[in-house]
Write a protein that holds these residues in place. Structure first.
Motif, PDB file in Angstrom:
ATOM      1  N   LYS A  33       0.842  -1.196   0.000  1.00  0.00           N
ATOM      2  CA  LYS A  33       0.000   0.000   0.000  1.00  0.00           C
ATOM      3  C   LYS A  33       0.875   1.242   0.000  1.00  0.00           C
ATOM      4  O   LYS A  33       1.997   1.228   0.496  1.00  0.00           O
ATOM      5  CB  LYS A  33      -0.905   0.014   1.232  1.00  0.00           C
ATOM      6  CG  LYS A  33      -1.896  -1.124   1.253  1.00  0.00           C
ATOM      7  CD  LYS A  33      -2.785  -1.068   2.481  1.00  0.00           C
ATOM      8  CE  LYS A  33      -3.771  -2.232   2.449  1.00  0.00           C
ATOM      9  NZ  LYS A  33      -4.682  -2.198   3.576  1.00  0.00           N
ATOM     10  N   SER A  34       0.308   2.313  -0.535  1.00  0.00           N
ATOM     11  CA  SER A  34       0.976   3.612  -0.475  1.00  0.00           C
ATOM     12  C   SER A  34      -0.094   4.691  -0.385  1.00  0.00           C
ATOM     13  O   SER A  34      -1.281   4.417  -0.573  1.00  0.00           O
ATOM     14  CB  SER A  34       1.872   3.826  -1.707  1.00  0.00           C
ATOM     15  OG  SER A  34       1.107   3.898  -2.888  1.00  0.00           O
ATOM     16  N   ILE A  41      -1.653  -2.677  -4.169  1.00  0.00           N
ATOM     17  CA  ILE A  41      -1.302  -3.653  -5.195  1.00  0.00           C
ATOM     18  C   ILE A  41      -1.130  -4.989  -4.505  1.00  0.00           C
ATOM     19  O   ILE A  41      -0.543  -5.073  -3.425  1.00  0.00           O
ATOM     20  CB  ILE A  41      -0.008  -3.264  -5.935  1.00  0.00           C
ATOM     21  CG1 ILE A  41      -0.259  -2.038  -6.791  1.00  0.00           C
ATOM     22  CG2 ILE A  41       0.505  -4.409  -6.783  1.00  0.00           C
ATOM     23  CD1 ILE A  41       0.898  -1.616  -7.641  1.00  0.00           C
ATOM     24  N   LYS A  42      -1.628  -6.037  -5.149  1.00  0.00           N
ATOM     25  CA  LYS A  42      -1.463  -7.394  -4.633  1.00  0.00           C
ATOM     26  C   LYS A  42      -0.644  -8.185  -5.654  1.00  0.00           C
ATOM     27  O   LYS A  42      -0.924  -8.153  -6.850  1.00  0.00           O
ATOM     28  CB  LYS A  42      -2.819  -8.056  -4.415  1.00  0.00           C
ATOM     29  CG  LYS A  42      -2.735  -9.360  -3.635  1.00  0.00           C
ATOM     30  CD  LYS A  42      -4.121  -9.932  -3.379  1.00  0.00           C
ATOM     31  CE  LYS A  42      -4.842  -9.067  -2.369  1.00  0.00           C
ATOM     32  NZ  LYS A  42      -6.148  -9.621  -1.969  1.00  0.00           N
ATOM     33  N   VAL A  72       3.725   2.747  -8.213  1.00  0.00           N
ATOM     34  CA  VAL A  72       5.076   2.176  -8.134  1.00  0.00           C
ATOM     35  C   VAL A  72       5.450   1.909  -6.681  1.00  0.00           C
ATOM     36  O   VAL A  72       5.988   0.841  -6.347  1.00  0.00           O
ATOM     37  CB  VAL A  72       6.107   3.117  -8.803  1.00  0.00           C
ATOM     38  CG1 VAL A  72       7.529   2.673  -8.501  1.00  0.00           C
ATOM     39  CG2 VAL A  72       5.865   3.177 -10.300  1.00  0.00           C
ATOM     40  N   ALA A  73       5.157   2.839  -5.788  1.00  0.00           N
ATOM     41  CA  ALA A  73       5.485   2.664  -4.370  1.00  0.00           C
ATOM     42  C   ALA A  73       4.722   1.491  -3.765  1.00  0.00           C
ATOM     43  O   ALA A  73       5.285   0.716  -2.971  1.00  0.00           O
ATOM     44  CB  ALA A  73       5.190   3.947  -3.593  1.00  0.00           C
ATOM     45  N   ASP A  77       6.363  -1.908  -2.258  1.00  0.00           N
ATOM     46  CA  ASP A  77       6.048  -2.323  -0.894  1.00  0.00           C
ATOM     47  C   ASP A  77       5.663  -3.803  -0.871  1.00  0.00           C
ATOM     48  O   ASP A  77       6.152  -4.581  -0.037  1.00  0.00           O
ATOM     49  CB  ASP A  77       4.919  -1.457  -0.341  1.00  0.00           C
ATOM     50  CG  ASP A  77       4.582  -1.759   1.111  1.00  0.00           C
ATOM     51  OD1 ASP A  77       5.513  -1.959   1.920  1.00  0.00           O
ATOM     52  OD2 ASP A  77       3.380  -1.791   1.435  1.00  0.00           O
ATOM     53  N   ALA A  78       4.807  -4.222  -1.803  1.00  0.00           N
ATOM     54  CA  ALA A  78       4.405  -5.635  -1.877  1.00  0.00           C
ATOM     55  C   ALA A  78       5.603  -6.511  -2.224  1.00  0.00           C
ATOM     56  O   ALA A  78       5.801  -7.580  -1.636  1.00  0.00           O
ATOM     57  CB  ALA A  78       3.296  -5.815  -2.916  1.00  0.00           C
ATOM     58  N   LYS A  79       6.424  -6.081  -3.161  1.00  0.00           N
ATOM     59  CA  LYS A  79       7.596  -6.852  -3.590  1.00  0.00           C
ATOM     60  C   LYS A  79       8.595  -6.985  -2.443  1.00  0.00           C
ATOM     61  O   LYS A  79       9.193  -8.040  -2.242  1.00  0.00           O
ATOM     62  CB  LYS A  79       8.242  -6.167  -4.796  1.00  0.00           C
ATOM     63  CG  LYS A  79       9.441  -6.891  -5.352  1.00  0.00           C
ATOM     64  CD  LYS A  79       9.020  -8.047  -6.225  1.00  0.00           C
ATOM     65  CE  LYS A  79      10.165  -8.557  -7.071  1.00  0.00           C
ATOM     66  NZ  LYS A  79      10.939  -9.594  -6.451  1.00  0.00           N
ATOM     67  N   GLN A  80       8.773  -5.930  -1.659  1.00  0.00           N
ATOM     68  CA  GLN A  80       9.688  -5.978  -0.513  1.00  0.00           C
ATOM     69  C   GLN A  80       9.208  -6.993   0.513  1.00  0.00           C
ATOM     70  O   GLN A  80       9.999  -7.751   1.069  1.00  0.00           O
ATOM     71  CB  GLN A  80       9.807  -4.582   0.120  1.00  0.00           C
ATOM     72  CG  GLN A  80      10.798  -4.485   1.259  1.00  0.00           C
ATOM     73  CD  GLN A  80      10.206  -4.885   2.603  1.00  0.00           C
ATOM     74  OE1 GLN A  80       9.033  -4.701   2.885  1.00  0.00           O
ATOM     75  NE2 GLN A  80      11.022  -5.472   3.443  1.00  0.00           N
TER      76      GLN A  80
END
Length: 107
Positions: A33-34, A41-42, A72-73, A77-80
């Motif tokens: 989330k941002s 984004i999931k 993008v943020a 966040d999800a990728k991290q």
């Protein structure tokens, strides 16, 4: 001298554990989330984007660039979260195996 049979068995065990871990990770989902939750984004355990949610309040032509940055943020966040859990799983999965000195995983 390293016992070759023992090394092969360890490699097979690692390969099996790696495959099991990849299957487990592939079935998980991570949400990033941002903007205080205005953009979400999931992604799945393969790093594929499954869903993008953008709050209606953000859809204004003059704020298009801000919206793009928030997407993008949220993805990052999800990728991290995915990367962090992947690394933790690898550490836990292979932490107990004794590998020969200098042996490195191919990733």
């Amino acid at each position: 001298m390293v016992n070759l049979n023992q090394f092969v068995k360890q490699a097979q065990t690692m390969q099996k554990k790696m495959q099991e871990m990849q299957e487990q990770m592939a079935g998980k989902e991570y949400e990033g989330k941002s903007g205080g939750g205005l953009v979400a984004i999931k992604i799945n355990g393969r790093g594929e984007c499954l869903m993008v949610h953008i709050d209606k309040s953000l859809i204004k032509e003059e704020e298009k660039e801000i919206l793009e940055d928030l997407v993008v943020a949220a993805f990052n966040d999800a990728k991290q979260k995915f990367d962090s859990e992947s690394q933790d799983s690898l550490s836990n999965t292979f932490g107990g195996l004794s590998l020969p000195p200098g042996f490195k995983m191919p990733f």
